[in-house]
Design a protein around this motif. Sequence first.
Motif: not given
Lengths: 321, 226
Positions: A227-248
């Motif tokens: 579940l940890e791995a799944e949540l990590k992937e989910l978070g990095n798939n939002i489409g957001m990076g540092p500062m809320g800029f578009v990113g991963s």
Amino acid sequence: MIDDDRIEEAAYQIMCKAAIDIPDDYLQGIKGMIDLETGDLSAFVLKSMVDNWEAATEDRRPMCADTGLPRYYVKVGDKARLTEGFVALERALRAATARATHEVPLRPNRVHPLWRTEHNNNVGLNAPEVEWSFEPDVDWIDITTVHKGGLFGSDYRMLFPGDGINGIKRFFLDTLIAFGKRGLACQPAIVGVGVGGSKDTCMQLGKQAACLRVVGDPNPDPKIAELEAELKELGNNIGMGPMGFVGSSMVVDCHIEAGFTHTGGMPVSVHTFCLSSRRATARIHADGSIEYRTDPRWFTPYMRRETIGWEAPQPASSSFA
Amino acid sequence: MGSSTTGLKQFRLKLPATAEDIARLEPGMIVYLDGIVYTAREGAYKRVLEDGVALPDGLTELSNANFHCSPAAAPDTDGSYRVGGVTATASFRFSKWMPQWLERTGTKIVIGKGGMARDDYVNILVPHGAVYLTTVGYGTGALLGRGIRAVHAVHWLEELGIAQAMWMFKVENFGPFIVDSDLQGNSLFATHGDRVNQRLEALYEGLRPPALHRYGETDDRRKEVM
């Protein structure tokens, strides 16, 4: 016997190290994210952070001027003995906080919540927090300090068994997006999730998961690790990076800690540590010698026990057994 | 104006900033500052705008850049100050004081964390010819600390404490900052936020709302939590 002046020395040194030196596990985690980051502004931000950590270590100045709310986690070996008592230990921790605030310097963030008065030393009413745990069969004391910002990036919600794993995922997204926009959460960060316990335990477990476990340290329960791995992937798939800029780049690693909870409920908390993930640990041995490290090793098998009593787990059988 | 290896435009801006220089700033540009920057946040705003205390002499001539920040600083025995690191604090909380503050001080550059609420660019910054620069990260406290050459002055230290006092920093090659908004009110945070928003619906697909809602999640006070 451990003297309180050794405790004060160790506590002062970890205050300095936490503020100034980026933990290596986190640095390697961020470097890995830079390679994967496709957003140009997001990549610029991450590279600037690496430059910043180098400057901090070179100049011996804090990585971030908001040195957060400095606090302690103390793990006392069952066989450890103090020359003076625990009151002296707490005094030593407070003294080290005040000295570090002046000498590093740390920002004196701590104020009275209503009158906004302060002592300019990060010491005051219920501050710094000291959380305690114990470890069987050893005679050392581990002291960890964490400097975590106190304003954004954490949330708590009472979910119910019927909400299921999907309910956790949804709340996880809610929290990351709410505080990820414009980068209020100072992401990418180690994200801690507390599941279960009573409300306060739930918050505590999630915060400890974020602040006291290193990048690349999965939960020993394989299903929780999944579940940890799944949540990590989910978070990095939002489409957001540092500062809320578009990113991963949102989640450097995700850690879940669980606690037995009320049969009718499934409380969940989510906590984002920050882009400077400030933590440092000292082990004070019975002879007064001090060793420093960046892995708090807080969640031991003893901490995660389910039984009434405690017997050390048998080491896995080796090839020549 | 130059171009760095990252492909992002870079600009070295002299303070107090001229109207011409401010007009050249584009969202997404990387900026480094030279001159004097002052810090002010809720403590200073309340003091001047609500308690009626006069602004420090010469503020408007010295600097037109307001940094939403509290330094990690400590007084030295010789009466000077050691500044360790500098990082911004979230600016949206100061919105209610900004129109009057910009009016009173002539501030043209607001530096902080996270930008302002979307309407604030058009309603507050643009009418005052002001733009918003954001710190990077957040935050690059050590890099910014390096850019501070000296504490030019500090006001209200006793009354407000280190975190809320008004610090005037003499800075050189102080940065990096990213230009968030321009004189037309375009905002990098807003455009990136819009792009991120486009994906959110798909992300939540199949994730039902929790059984128990929260009172106050909507403004409809008649709503129950179940």
